[in-house]
Design an enzyme around this catalytic site. Structure first.
Site, PDB file in Angstrom:
ATOM      1  N   GLU A  17       2.927 -11.257   2.923  1.00  0.00           N
ATOM      2  CA  GLU A  17       3.431 -10.182   2.069  1.00  0.00           C
ATOM      3  C   GLU A  17       4.613 -10.738   1.298  1.00  0.00           C
ATOM      4  OE1 GLU A  17       4.497  -6.546   3.996  1.00  0.00           O
ATOM      5  OE2 GLU A  17       2.470  -6.158   4.705  1.00  0.00           O
ATOM      6  N   ASP A  59      13.488   0.655   1.834  1.00  0.00           N
ATOM      7  CA  ASP A  59      13.963  -0.496   2.592  1.00  0.00           C
ATOM      8  C   ASP A  59      15.357  -0.284   3.150  1.00  0.00           C
ATOM      9  OD1 ASP A  59      11.694  -2.236   2.176  1.00  0.00           O
ATOM     10  OD2 ASP A  59      12.292  -2.282   0.077  1.00  0.00           O
ATOM     11  N   TYR A  67      -1.493  -0.198   6.326  1.00  0.00           N
ATOM     12  CA  TYR A  67      -0.197  -0.593   6.886  1.00  0.00           C
ATOM     13  C   TYR A  67       0.385   0.644   7.562  1.00  0.00           C
ATOM     14  CZ  TYR A  67       4.526  -2.763   6.807  1.00  0.00           C
ATOM     15  OH  TYR A  67       5.751  -3.292   7.134  1.00  0.00           O
TER      16      TYR A  67
END
Length: 263
Positions: free
Chosen positions: A49, A60, A175
């Site tokens: 990734e 994030d 994911y």
């Protein structure tokens, strides 16, 4: 069949789980990140990734945010990120690369041009965290038509009503974000993850890779036992941020990969 599809078929044939590693392109600089990326397959990484630096990475935590800032300060752009992938492909034509980031840089580049350039650079899939399924016409459907997997995130708050919508145009793998919150904020627990993975597998028929909160070989192994693989990002990025020499970063990655492969 994309490189991602081929990789999962290859792993399934030998009864192995996948190990996916995330690093930010251009962190702390272009040459260092290229050296790390080139070393990842040899360290046991099945899928890379590659983070696309962005000024406002809302999903994030501090570790990845700071990595993005360092990359941007070193002159990293979308174009240079694709150049990094191109250089990697000169030596490795089999390891899948998933470009992970946000829609704004792609939109500014122009979707059609981006897909052409990404395909030419050897990108195999996209994770664009701020494009929900309701926006599939923007990028997801064109990406699939161009031969790129569009990988979706599922979370602990993706309930049974929402899950079919999230899965409808997803390909490659799913994911699963093992915790509620931002990257690097908590630790994944296999006992909590297992029933969620089974639920998503039943809804998608795709491999489910679990990320967020995995930072040791033991955790990598435990998560891989209950999923189709594990992804580690913040722990690797932290090593890079601390100035750890590239060979030592790759040794750390190798331990995580060995853990997942034993799952």
């Amino acid at each position: 069949m994309t490189r991602i599809d081929a990789k999962f078929a290859e792993l399934k044939a030998v009864g192995k789980k996948a190990f996916v590693s995330y690093i930010m392109a251009g962190d702390p600089d272009y040459d260092t990140s290229l050296e790390v990326v080139k070393g990842l397959p040899g360290a046991g990484v099945d899928i890379i990734e590659l983070g696309l630096p962005f000024t406002d990475p809302m999903a994030d935590g501090p570790t990845i945010q700071l990595a993005g800032q360092r990359a941007l300060e070193s002159g990293m752009t979308l174009e240079r990120t694709l150049q990094l992938a191109t250089e990697f492909r000169e030596e490795d034509d089999t390891t899948p690369i998933v470009l992970m980031g946000y829609y704004n840089p792609i939109y500014n580049h122009g979707v059609d041009q981006f897909l052409t350039d990404a395909k030419a650079a050897g990108i195999d899939g996209l994770i664009v965290v701020d494009l929900p399924p309701e926006e599939d016409e923007e990028l997801c459907i064109p990406a699939q038509a161009a031969g790129l997997n569009f990988i979706r995130l599922a979370t602990p708050t993706t309930d049974d009503k929402r899950l079919p919508k999230v899965m409808q145009n997803t390909s490659g793998f799913v994911y699963y974000v093992s915790i509620t919150g931002i990257t690097g904020a908590a630790e994944a627990q296999a006992v909590d993850v297992a029933p969620e993975v089974a639920r998503i597998q039943a809804a998608s028929n795709l491999p489910v890779i679990v990320g967020f909160g995995i930072n040791t070989p033991e955790k990598s192994k435990a998560i891989a036992k209950v999923a189709d693989g594990a992804v580690v990002g913040s722990a690797i990025v932290s090593k890079i941020a601390s100035g750890t020499p590239v060979p030592e970063v790759l040794d750390f990655v190798r331990g995580l990969a060995d853990g997942a492969h034993q799952g």
